[in-house]
Design a protein around this motif. Structure first.
Motif, PDB file in Angstrom:
ATOM      1  N   HIS A  28       0.499  -1.504  -0.480  1.00 43.55           N
ATOM      2  CA  HIS A  28       0.275  -0.254  -0.070  1.00 43.55           C
ATOM      3  C   HIS A  28       1.187   1.096   0.194  1.00 43.55           C
ATOM      4  N   LEU A  29       2.081   1.303   1.092  1.00 45.66           N
ATOM      5  CA  LEU A  29       3.038   2.523   1.682  1.00 45.66           C
ATOM      6  C   LEU A  29       3.856   2.680  -0.574  1.00 45.66           C
ATOM      7  N   VAL A  30       4.137   1.624  -0.484  1.00 50.65           N
ATOM      8  CA  VAL A  30       4.689   2.416  -2.056  1.00 50.65           C
ATOM      9  C   VAL A  30       3.878   2.446  -3.166  1.00 50.65           C
ATOM     10  N   ARG A  31       2.784   1.991  -2.707  1.00 45.33           N
ATOM     11  CA  ARG A  31       1.405   2.053  -4.537  1.00 45.33           C
ATOM     12  C   ARG A  31       1.493   3.764  -4.077  1.00 45.33           C
ATOM     13  N   LYS A  32       1.878   4.052  -3.185  1.00 46.71           N
ATOM     14  CA  LYS A  32       0.635   5.480  -2.391  1.00 46.71           C
ATOM     15  C   LYS A  32       2.124   6.324  -2.216  1.00 46.71           C
ATOM     16  N   LEU A  33       3.235   6.455  -2.685  1.00 46.02           N
ATOM     17  CA  LEU A  33       4.205   7.104  -2.108  1.00 46.02           C
ATOM     18  C   LEU A  33       4.460   8.019  -2.249  1.00 46.02           C
ATOM     19  N   LEU A  34       3.470   8.977  -4.049  1.00 47.81           N
ATOM     20  CA  LEU A  34       3.426  10.145  -3.886  1.00 47.81           C
ATOM     21  C   LEU A  34       2.288  10.615  -4.663  1.00 47.81           C
ATOM     22  N   PRO A  35       2.202  11.225  -4.667  1.00 43.87           N
ATOM     23  CA  PRO A  35       0.454  12.455  -5.011  1.00 43.87           C
ATOM     24  C   PRO A  35       0.354  11.710  -6.288  1.00 43.87           C
ATOM     25  N   ARG A  86      -5.594   7.957   1.358  1.00 41.73           N
ATOM     26  CA  ARG A  86      -5.298   8.378   0.160  1.00 41.73           C
ATOM     27  C   ARG A  86      -4.803   9.596  -0.079  1.00 41.73           C
ATOM     28  N   TRP A  87      -4.165  10.377  -0.825  1.00 35.94           N
ATOM     29  CA  TRP A  87      -3.237  11.594  -1.573  1.00 35.94           C
ATOM     30  C   TRP A  87      -4.845  12.669  -1.090  1.00 35.94           C
ATOM     31  N   ASN A  88      -4.589  14.184  -0.842  1.00 39.43           N
ATOM     32  CA  ASN A  88      -4.813  15.029  -0.865  1.00 39.43           C
ATOM     33  C   ASN A  88      -4.851  16.602  -1.207  1.00 39.43           C
ATOM     34  N   ILE A  89      -5.734  17.020  -2.096  1.00 35.86           N
ATOM     35  CA  ILE A  89      -5.487  18.498  -1.242  1.00 35.86           C
ATOM     36  C   ILE A  89      -5.659  19.535  -0.099  1.00 35.86           C
ATOM     37  N   LEU A  90      -5.231  19.952   0.511  1.00 32.88           N
ATOM     38  CA  LEU A  90      -5.580  20.631   1.677  1.00 32.88           C
ATOM     39  C   LEU A  90      -5.260  21.739   1.723  1.00 32.88           C
ATOM     40  N   VAL A  91      -6.189  23.238   1.673  1.00 34.24           N
ATOM     41  CA  VAL A  91      -6.841  24.060   1.239  1.00 34.24           C
ATOM     42  C   VAL A  91      -6.476  24.829   2.707  1.00 34.24           C
ATOM     43  N   THR A  92      -5.763  26.223   2.858  1.00 30.73           N
ATOM     44  CA  THR A  92      -6.011  26.998   4.100  1.00 30.73           C
ATOM     45  C   THR A  92      -5.946  28.379   3.577  1.00 30.73           C
ATOM     46  N   ASN A 228      -5.661   7.417  10.332  1.00 30.70           N
ATOM     47  CA  ASN A 228      -4.218   8.066   8.950  1.00 30.70           C
ATOM     48  C   ASN A 228      -4.257   6.730   7.806  1.00 30.70           C
ATOM     49  N   PHE A 229      -4.840   5.682   8.102  1.00 29.78           N
ATOM     50  CA  PHE A 229      -4.452   4.691   8.352  1.00 29.78           C
ATOM     51  C   PHE A 229      -5.764   3.387   7.977  1.00 29.78           C
ATOM     52  N   PRO A 230      -7.627   3.882   7.416  1.00 29.70           N
ATOM     53  CA  PRO A 230      -8.614   2.975   8.011  1.00 29.70           C
ATOM     54  C   PRO A 230      -8.638   2.237   6.889  1.00 29.70           C
ATOM     55  N   GLY A 378     -12.996  14.391  -9.090  1.00 30.05           N
ATOM     56  CA  GLY A 378     -12.229  13.337  -8.565  1.00 30.05           C
ATOM     57  C   GLY A 378     -11.702  13.284  -6.907  1.00 30.05           C
ATOM     58  N   VAL A 379     -11.278  14.268  -6.777  1.00 29.44           N
ATOM     59  CA  VAL A 379     -10.477  14.867  -5.871  1.00 29.44           C
ATOM     60  C   VAL A 379     -10.417  15.007  -4.560  1.00 29.44           C
ATOM     61  N   TYR A 380     -10.446  14.346  -3.375  1.00 33.60           N
ATOM     62  CA  TYR A 380     -11.030  15.110  -1.805  1.00 33.60           C
ATOM     63  C   TYR A 380      -9.853  16.611  -1.904  1.00 33.60           C
ATOM     64  N   VAL A 381     -11.126  17.430  -1.465  1.00 33.71           N
ATOM     65  CA  VAL A 381     -10.155  18.655  -0.528  1.00 33.71           C
ATOM     66  C   VAL A 381     -10.977  19.114   0.370  1.00 33.71           C
ATOM     67  N   GLY A 382      -9.831  19.500   0.704  1.00 36.88           N
ATOM     68  CA  GLY A 382      -9.947  19.988   2.842  1.00 36.88           C
ATOM     69  C   GLY A 382      -9.498  21.004   2.849  1.00 36.88           C
TER      70      GLY A 382
END
Length: 487
Positions: A28-35, A86-92, A228-230, A378-382
């Motif tokens: 899982h981590l290998v596949r998810k290392l980068l966005p 998953r990878w997300n975009i966090l906006v502030t 973090n890892f549900p 289809g991108v999660y934005v938080g």
């Protein structure tokens, strides 16, 4: 011999399970290392290992923010971050948050029931007023808006007095007190009495079934590893099986309490029961929304009151100035709304210690340009309330707890608060159509209980308590202990 054979097989089975989990974790981590490659290139990436820091180090949320998030967020206004498998975009940046809050159709609510439906957390919260979208959300609002926004406020004063009486023993002994349990009892009592029309009798019973069951469930739910890892909830991990069983047991117990109440459309419980009996809600929708009113209705005030007690103990001069203001007027519920320093302290605490620090529950329904960023479908934005409230490009002297920044007169204080919310400089209660329906009730609770508390006690820091925030998830001082000195 038979027992030995069984033990060897059990050990082999356990080892096999651990190996499979380790392999799944690694892959899982290998596949998810980068966005994903289609994420905006002009948004910096927070290294994936940052998601582990709350698990394997002593760093709290403030330290992680300052060391790994703050500079990126203040410069760019957004980061790519790994959270909830998953990878997300966090906006502030406030101007970007305004766009997100305004465009409900493009940045659609997509809660745990959609994002991580297999998780224990999703089973706890379900599909509800906060996380639903479209026609389902509109249905939930139709049933619940009025009864949440206009609850019975009268019980809050009585519960505030019970809260103060419950800490008298610790004050007499001179010992420090872990405040988590008594604050939870206060917040749950208010939800029960004011919104549900049921007296949980939490202060009368040291071992209330509701309170004990809820504490047990929370001890399983809010573990940074599984927040973090549900995806780990997919595996037969004994502690997660126990957590899921605890959640199911609590939901059944709690929904049974609500079902036992008579129909009364003037409160939440009655409105939910009527919707169920009329066939407007399914059994699942009834339970999910009963749960979220209890969860959000007590957890956010519980976290906020914990932070308020923390800052008042930390800043003795501010505590005394507030006490002077409270004792300078004859008590009246409406008078508290007109006290500038009381309101300013609450708003400043919301800025620096928003109960929900990081919220990622919206998904783009189409490609969209947000500021200078082009975000695919289809991108999660938080967003991160903690970061926005401490952004040095947004707030002057952002790291200082300064109630006076909100104004001197009450009209000025309230204008400053309204402007901060409207401009998304203070997004603690979210914004626009999806603004928190329980905001006024939560603020009312804080004013009432602080009025009772500070007239009875001086709040003093426990010198042995480690000054830390929670390691992940909700924001508040971690296992706060203080001393209460009778006046």
């Amino acid at each position: 011999m038979i027992l030995g054979f069984m033990e060897r097989n059990l050990s082999s089975s356990l080892l096999g399970t651990l190996l499979l989990l380790s392999l799944a974790w690694f892959l899982h981590l290998v596949r998810k290392l980068l966005p994903p490659s289609n994420f905006p290139r002009n948004i910096p990436t927070v290294p994936i290992y940052v998601s582990f820091l709350g698990l394997f180090t002593n760093m709290d949320q403030k330290e992680i923010f300052e060391n790994y998030l703050r500079d990126h967020l203040e410069m760019y206004g957004a980061v790519k971050i790994y959270f909830a498998s998953r990878w997300n975009i966090l906006v502030t940046k406030p101007e970007l948050l305004v766009e997100i809050f305004r465009d409900e159709e493009t940045f659609a609510k997509s809660g745990n029931q959609i994002k991580i439906p297999y998780s224990v957390l999703s089973e706890y919260t379900g599909d509800n007023l906060i996380s639903a979208h479209g026609s389902t959300w509109k249905l939930y609002r139709q049933i619940l808006t009025t009864v949440i926004q206009f609850p019975d406020l009268n019980p809050v004063v009585g519960n505030s007095r019970k809260f103060v009486r419950s800490i008298a023993h610790a004050a007499q002994s001179g010992s420090s007190m872990l405040v988590t349990d008594v604050i939870q009892k206060f917040a749950l009592s208010n939800i029960g009495d004011s919104m549900l029309g049921i007296d949980f009798r939490l202060f009368e019973n040291d071992h209330s079934v509701l309170n004990e069951k809820l504490k047990f469930v929370k001890s399983h739910i809010f573990k940074p590893m599984y927040l973090n890892f549900p995806f780990l909830d997919k595996f037969p991990i004994p502690s997660r099986i126990e957590a899921r069983q605890a959640v199911r047991s609590f939901r059944k117990y709690y929904s049974g309490l609500i079902r036992s109440l008579p129909e009364n459309v003037s409160n939440v419980a009655g409105s939910l029961t009527k919707a169920l009996n009329d066939g407007v809600f399914t059994e699942q929708q009834f339970t999910d929304n009963a749960m979220i009113v209890m969860i959000a209705g007590h957890e956010n005030p519980q976290l906020l009151l914990t932070s308020l007690i923390y800052v008042l103990s930390l800043y003795q001069d501010i505590q005394q100035k507030l006490r002077d203001e409270l004792t300078s007027v004859d008590y009246d519920e409406q008078v508290l709304d007109q006290l500038p320093y009381l309101n300013s302290i609450i708003y400043e605490t919301l800025r620096m210690f928003p109960p929900l620090g990081q919220i990622i529950n919206r998904i783009t329904t189409k490609p969209v340009k947000l500021g200078d960023f082009v975000i695919p479908k289809g991108v999660y934005v938080g967003y991160n309330n903690f970061a926005t409230g401490r952004d040095r490009t947004v707030w002057e002297d952002a790291d200082s707890f300064s109630p006076d920044r909100w104004g001197i007169e009450i009209a000025q204080v309230n204008r400053s608060y309204s402007k901060a919310k409207g401009s998304a400089r203070l997004p603690a209660f979210h914004g626009r159509k999806r603004a928190c329906l329980g905001e006024k009730f939560a603020l009312h609770e804080m004013k009432q209980v602080l009025n009772q508390l500070l007239k009875s006690f001086r709040v003093i820091p426990d010198p042995e308590w480690e000054n830390k925030l929670t390691p992940g998830g909700p924001v508040s001082p971690w296992k706060l202990k203080v001393k209460f000195e009778a006046l």
